[in-house]
Design a protein around this motif. Structure first.
Motif, PDB file in Angstrom:
ATOM      1  N   ILE A   1      -4.057   9.594  -4.332  1.00 26.29           N
ATOM      2  CA  ILE A   1      -4.682   8.503  -3.571  1.00 26.29           C
ATOM      3  C   ILE A   1      -5.562   9.092  -2.486  1.00 26.29           C
ATOM      4  CG2 ILE A   1      -4.266   6.597  -1.972  1.00 26.29           C
ATOM      5  CD1 ILE A   1      -1.610   6.119  -3.387  1.00 26.29           C
ATOM      6  N   GLY A   2      -5.023  10.113  -1.817  1.00 34.81           N
ATOM      7  CA  GLY A   2      -5.753  10.768  -0.748  1.00 34.81           C
ATOM      8  C   GLY A   2      -4.894  11.819  -0.093  1.00 34.81           C
ATOM      9  N   ILE A   3      -5.448  12.469   0.902  1.00 31.39           N
ATOM     10  CA  ILE A   3      -4.723  13.523   1.632  1.00 31.39           C
ATOM     11  C   ILE A   3      -4.999  13.362   3.119  1.00 31.39           C
ATOM     12  CG2 ILE A   3      -4.791  15.149  -0.301  1.00 31.39           C
ATOM     13  CD1 ILE A   3      -6.986  15.842   2.713  1.00 31.39           C
ATOM     14  N   SER A   4      -4.150  13.962   3.936  1.00 32.78           N
ATOM     15  CA  SER A   4      -4.446  14.074   5.370  1.00 32.78           C
ATOM     16  C   SER A   4      -3.912  15.407   5.856  1.00 32.78           C
ATOM     17  CB  SER A   4      -3.846  12.921   6.172  1.00 32.78           C
ATOM     18  OG  SER A   4      -2.441  12.857   6.031  1.00 32.78           O
ATOM     19  N   LEU A   5      -4.663  16.034   6.734  1.00 35.83           N
ATOM     20  CA  LEU A   5      -4.198  17.256   7.363  1.00 35.83           C
ATOM     21  C   LEU A   5      -3.005  16.891   8.233  1.00 35.83           C
ATOM     22  CD1 LEU A   5      -4.934  20.291   7.675  1.00 35.83           C
ATOM     23  CD2 LEU A   5      -6.242  19.641   9.708  1.00 35.83           C
ATOM     24  N   GLY A  13      -0.965  17.011  11.252  1.00 33.62           N
ATOM     25  CA  GLY A  13      -1.206  17.517  12.591  1.00 33.62           C
ATOM     26  C   GLY A  13      -2.504  18.296  12.610  1.00 33.62           C
ATOM     27  N   SER A  14      -2.437  19.506  13.121  1.00 34.34           N
ATOM     28  CA  SER A  14      -3.612  20.370  13.106  1.00 34.34           C
ATOM     29  C   SER A  14      -3.560  21.363  11.945  1.00 34.34           C
ATOM     30  CB  SER A  14      -3.716  21.129  14.441  1.00 34.34           C
ATOM     31  OG  SER A  14      -2.549  21.889  14.676  1.00 34.34           O
ATOM     32  N   GLY A  15      -2.576  21.171  11.031  1.00 35.44           N
ATOM     33  CA  GLY A  15      -2.443  22.033   9.872  1.00 35.44           C
ATOM     34  C   GLY A  15      -1.549  23.222  10.170  1.00 35.44           C
ATOM     35  N   PRO A  16      -1.405  24.095   9.188  1.00 30.34           N
ATOM     36  CA  PRO A  16      -2.096  24.122   7.902  1.00 30.34           C
ATOM     37  C   PRO A  16      -1.469  23.248   6.808  1.00 30.34           C
ATOM     38  CG  PRO A  16      -0.703  26.043   8.070  1.00 30.34           C
ATOM     39  CD  PRO A  16      -0.565  25.300   9.386  1.00 30.34           C
ATOM     40  N   ALA A  17      -0.294  22.626   7.060  1.00 26.99           N
ATOM     41  CA  ALA A  17       0.307  21.774   6.035  1.00 26.99           C
ATOM     42  C   ALA A  17      -0.601  20.584   5.762  1.00 26.99           C
ATOM     43  CB  ALA A  17       1.693  21.306   6.468  1.00 26.99           C
ATOM     44  N   VAL A  18      -0.565  20.110   4.522  1.00 29.43           N
ATOM     45  CA  VAL A  18      -1.384  18.979   4.097  1.00 29.43           C
ATOM     46  C   VAL A  18      -0.484  17.937   3.455  1.00 29.43           C
ATOM     47  CG1 VAL A  18      -3.265  18.225   2.586  1.00 29.43           C
ATOM     48  CG2 VAL A  18      -3.419  20.438   3.763  1.00 29.43           C
ATOM     49  N   LEU A  19      -0.655  16.689   3.844  1.00 23.87           N
ATOM     50  CA  LEU A  19       0.113  15.572   3.313  1.00 23.87           C
ATOM     51  C   LEU A  19      -0.674  14.955   2.161  1.00 23.87           C
ATOM     52  CD1 LEU A  19       2.375  13.475   3.341  1.00 23.87           C
ATOM     53  CD2 LEU A  19       1.368  12.486   5.408  1.00 23.87           C
ATOM     54  N   VAL A  20       0.001  14.792   1.024  1.00 20.80           N
ATOM     55  CA  VAL A  20      -0.624  14.252  -0.189  1.00 20.80           C
ATOM     56  C   VAL A  20       0.058  12.930  -0.535  1.00 20.80           C
ATOM     57  CG1 VAL A  20      -1.102  14.667  -2.642  1.00 20.80           C
ATOM     58  CG2 VAL A  20      -1.109  16.588  -1.026  1.00 20.80           C
ATOM     59  N   TYR A  21      -0.746  11.905  -0.806  1.00 20.77           N
ATOM     60  CA  TYR A  21      -0.221  10.575  -1.095  1.00 20.77           C
ATOM     61  C   TYR A  21      -0.501  10.224  -2.556  1.00 20.77           C
ATOM     62  CZ  TYR A  21      -0.893  10.271   4.016  1.00 20.77           C
ATOM     63  OH  TYR A  21      -0.899  10.505   5.368  1.00 20.77           O
ATOM     64  N   THR A  22       0.525   9.720  -3.264  1.00 22.41           N
ATOM     65  CA  THR A  22       0.352   9.278  -4.652  1.00 22.41           C
ATOM     66  C   THR A  22       0.999   7.913  -4.849  1.00 22.41           C
ATOM     67  OG1 THR A  22       2.427  10.128  -5.607  1.00 22.41           O
ATOM     68  CG2 THR A  22       0.607  11.700  -5.371  1.00 22.41           C
ATOM     69  N   ARG A  23       0.570   7.204  -5.890  1.00 24.23           N
ATOM     70  CA  ARG A  23       1.269   5.986  -6.278  1.00 24.23           C
ATOM     71  C   ARG A  23       2.649   6.353  -6.795  1.00 24.23           C
ATOM     72  NH1 ARG A  23      -4.065   5.328  -7.357  1.00 24.23           N
ATOM     73  NH2 ARG A  23      -5.020   3.287  -6.893  1.00 24.23           N
ATOM     74  N   ARG A  24       3.637   5.528  -6.500  1.00 19.69           N
ATOM     75  CA  ARG A  24       5.005   5.817  -6.939  1.00 19.69           C
ATOM     76  C   ARG A  24       5.066   5.951  -8.459  1.00 19.69           C
ATOM     77  NH1 ARG A  24       9.492   1.441  -5.522  1.00 19.69           N
ATOM     78  NH2 ARG A  24       8.181   0.259  -6.978  1.00 19.69           N
ATOM     79  N   LYS A  25       4.376   5.081  -9.164  1.00 13.38           N
ATOM     80  CA  LYS A  25       4.431   5.088 -10.632  1.00 13.38           C
ATOM     81  C   LYS A  25       3.839   6.365 -11.234  1.00 13.38           C
ATOM     82  CE  LYS A  25       0.072   2.585 -11.283  1.00 13.38           C
ATOM     83  NZ  LYS A  25      -0.569   1.388 -11.881  1.00 13.38           N
TER      84      LYS A  25
END
Length: 325
Positions: free
Chosen positions: A263-267, A269-281
């Protein structure tokens, strides 16, 4: 009369701050934790023991738990007594599940732990002083760490919108929709928040500010409806992500590949980890695909990186205490 002895334990969730368009305003707590176990009344000096895969060594000046603990006493206890009240010494064991300087709120967890332990010590050892209200506690907590988008969800749990105004902290907590699953890319890298902020410009075009305001508003529509298309739009950002996740960002090739299916991503905080969002299905299928992409990237780049699913934490800091002999 002997000094009463207590054990105080607190488990603080990690957090992901900013969440795309919500720079310094939005934060979400996750089910990954730092745990702190304090003992009071059994020592005459402050001691610490750190557990973890690669336990760091802190000096007293670097120990945010200790510094926040002492700050609490300065703000809330000493001001009520005729003379400066020395903080009650403790021994603490820290079990660190959050990466240091990784973008998952490790600093915020330490500040929450230190502040909460100090409030407990005030209640037990300074009964004639007045405890702060929850609003006062959260305000000073956020001031100390400097980023309410980390400390507030770390303490309260959930999705939190928070900001300073009129010497107060205003915050609003919401539930994160269950039809979206969250994953993290967590590399074995460290990025200082102060260093990361130096990448940001001093001024922004009005058009960029308006852009982010529109995306921030879209967050609330997504939280109400759970519509993934709205989340994709809410994550768009022109204030901090483009400057931090630039051509020199070490995970950029992997993130760009993952963005094609997520669906999208967001950094985070200030990184370096990246949050990834997906549909549950789609989450099981995409977890397998993204895990393989992460493995290939790690082998090619030499940067060890994990891809893990984390669910939101809805309850925040969990506290237990008991009197000990």
């Amino acid at each position: 009369m002997s000094t009463p002895k207590y054990k105080f334990q607190i488990k603080v969730p990690g957090t992901s701050a900013n969440l795309g368009s919500g720079f310094d305003l939005l934060g979400l707590a996750f089910q990954i934790y730092n745990e702190f176990s304090f003992e009071f009344g059994k020592t005459s000096e402050f001691t610490r023991k750190i557990k973890g895969p690669s336990a760091p060594v802190f000096t007293d000046d670097e120990d945010l738990v200790l510094q926040s603990y002492k700050t609490y006493f300065s703000v809330f206890v000493s001001s009520q007594t005729k003379s400066s009240s020395s903080p009650i010494p403790y021994s603490v064991t820290m079990e660190l599940g959050l990466p240091l300087k990784g973008g998952l709120g490790s600093s915020a967890s330490a500040v929450v732990a230190g502040f909460s332990a100090a409030r407990f010590a005030q209640e037990k050892y300074f009964p004639d002083t007045k405890l702060p209200s929850e609003a006062e506690f959260l305000y000073q907590l956020a001031l100390l760490e400097g980023h309410p988008d980390n400390t507030t969800p770390a303490y309260l749990g959930g999705f939190v919108f928070s900001y300073f105004a009129e010497d107060k902290l205003y915050y609003f907590k919401r539930k994160f929709p269950k039809n979206v699953h969250c994953f993290f890319l967590i590399p074995e890298l460290e990025i200082s928040t102060n260093h990361s902020r130096k990448c940001l410009p001093d001024t922004y075009p009005i058009s960029d500010i308006i852009f982010n305001l529109s995306r921030m508003s879209t967050w609330w529509e997504f939280l109400e409806s759970g519509e993934p298309g709205l989340l994709k739009r809410a994550l768009e950002d022109k204030i901090h992500t483009p400057y931090r996740m630039n051509s020199e960002f070490p995970l950029l090739p992997l993130v760009q590949e993952i963005e094609k299916s997520a669906i999208g991503i967001s950094l985070s905080g200030s990184g370096p980890a990246v949050l990834v969002y997906t549909r549950r299905k789609d989450s099981k299928r995409l977890e397998k695909k993204f895990s393989e992409l992460t493995k290939q990237f790690s082998e090619k780049s030499g940067i060890t990186c994990r891809f893990v699913r984390l669910s939101p934490d809805t309850t925040g800091a969990k506290i237990h205490f008991k009197k000990i002999s």
